[in-house]
Design a protein around this motif. Structure first.
Motif, PDB file in Angstrom:
ATOM      1  N   MET A  89       4.142   4.489  -8.696  1.00  0.00           N
ATOM      2  CA  MET A  89       4.248   4.437  -7.181  1.00  0.00           C
ATOM      3  C   MET A  89       3.379   3.333  -6.480  1.00  0.00           C
ATOM      4  O   MET A  89       3.965   2.638  -5.778  1.00  0.00           O
ATOM      5  N   GLN A  90       2.414   2.948  -7.165  1.00  0.00           N
ATOM      6  CA  GLN A  90       1.545   1.702  -6.442  1.00  0.00           C
ATOM      7  C   GLN A  90       2.304   0.500  -6.930  1.00  0.00           C
ATOM      8  O   GLN A  90       2.177  -0.556  -5.878  1.00  0.00           O
ATOM      9  N   GLU A  91       3.236   0.453  -7.790  1.00  0.00           N
ATOM     10  CA  GLU A  91       3.960  -0.722  -8.286  1.00  0.00           C
ATOM     11  C   GLU A  91       5.366  -0.703  -7.342  1.00  0.00           C
ATOM     12  O   GLU A  91       5.942  -1.708  -7.260  1.00  0.00           O
ATOM     13  N   GLY A  92       5.411   0.210  -6.231  1.00  0.00           N
ATOM     14  CA  GLY A  92       6.484   0.089  -5.494  1.00  0.00           C
ATOM     15  C   GLY A  92       7.732   1.079  -5.909  1.00  0.00           C
ATOM     16  O   GLY A  92       8.675   0.961  -5.216  1.00  0.00           O
ATOM     17  N   ASP A  93       7.334   1.939  -6.795  1.00  0.00           N
ATOM     18  CA  ASP A  93       8.513   2.651  -7.565  1.00  0.00           C
ATOM     19  C   ASP A  93       8.696   3.707  -6.515  1.00  0.00           C
ATOM     20  O   ASP A  93       7.861   4.897  -6.344  1.00  0.00           O
ATOM     21  N   TRP A  94       9.970   3.612  -5.679  1.00  0.00           N
ATOM     22  CA  TRP A  94       9.992   4.794  -4.672  1.00  0.00           C
ATOM     23  C   TRP A  94      10.331   6.195  -5.401  1.00  0.00           C
ATOM     24  O   TRP A  94      10.010   7.236  -4.733  1.00  0.00           O
ATOM     25  N   SER A  95      11.119   6.260  -6.451  1.00  0.00           N
ATOM     26  CA  SER A  95      11.303   7.490  -7.139  1.00  0.00           C
ATOM     27  C   SER A  95      10.072   8.318  -7.582  1.00  0.00           C
ATOM     28  O   SER A  95       9.968   9.280  -7.366  1.00  0.00           O
ATOM     29  N   ALA A  96       8.889   7.452  -7.761  1.00  0.00           N
ATOM     30  CA  ALA A  96       7.796   7.992  -8.422  1.00  0.00           C
ATOM     31  C   ALA A  96       6.904   8.697  -7.020  1.00  0.00           C
ATOM     32  O   ALA A  96       6.517   9.710  -7.009  1.00  0.00           O
TER      33      ALA A  96
END
Length: 188
Positions: A11-18
């Motif tokens: 999520m911190q890396e920008g993964d919307w699904s996370a």
């Protein structure tokens, strides 16, 4: 199931699904948690939504140190406390305006400005002082109850409450003495 720390890093890396995984997993529980505090569906929904918006927009600044759910619960609780504080102070402010015959449509913008100042002042309090102040003022706990819950002395609670009141009073000064009096009465 994927580990929460890995999901958080994604999520911190920008993964919307996370991020969506956290939302899907926790949003309903957090809504019910907030509803228990604020007693209004719309406000509870707004609080949970704002907490998730904060999580997403500040994801790169938040450090993973344990359960994301615990972090979200704490964020929701703090938001609920802020909401209740605002509600309590605003109600007392409106009552005072009615008693004194002041047109509260003229004063509404002034109240919001003053309340924003109060929030800013409270943010500058040391964390333990702020926690004690909120427990005493918002949760209407006695000094003894606060001391027992936090495993500190009653004198420490008294000192922290005095510190918080002094800081708020000093920051408002004489210019906004009327709001300060309303604020203090709201916390009785």
């Amino acid at each position: 199931m994927i580990r929460e720390d890995i999901l958080f890093r994604k999520m911190q890396e920008g993964d919307w699904s996370a991020f969506n995984s956290f939302f899907d997993c926790y949003a309903e529980q957090l809504f019910h948690y907030a509803l228990g505090f604020v007693k209004h569906r719309e406000e509870a929904e707004d609080i949970v939504q704002e907490v998730f918006i904060y999580l997403w927009t500040n994801r790169d600044k938040i450090t993973y140190t344990g359960s994301v759910y615990a972090y979200l619960c704490r964020s929701v609780k703090n938001s609920c406390i802020d909401y209740k504080l605002h509600e309590k102070v605003e109600e007392r402010y409106r009552q005072e305006m009615m008693i004194t015959g002041v047109d509260d449509s003229d004063e509404n913008d002034n109240f919001e400005e003053l309340y924003d100042r109060l929030q800013s002042i409270m943010e500058t309090l040391p964390p333990k002082c702020r926690e004690i102040f909120i427990m005493g003022c918002m949760e209407s706990m006695s000094y003894k109850e606060i001391a027992e819950q936090l495993d500190i002395s009653v004198n420490t609670v008294k000192t922290q409450m005095k510190t918080a009141y002094k800081k708020i009073k000093d920051e408002f000064g004489d210019k906004d003495k009327r709001f300060m009096m309303i604020l203090l009465v709201a916390f009785e």
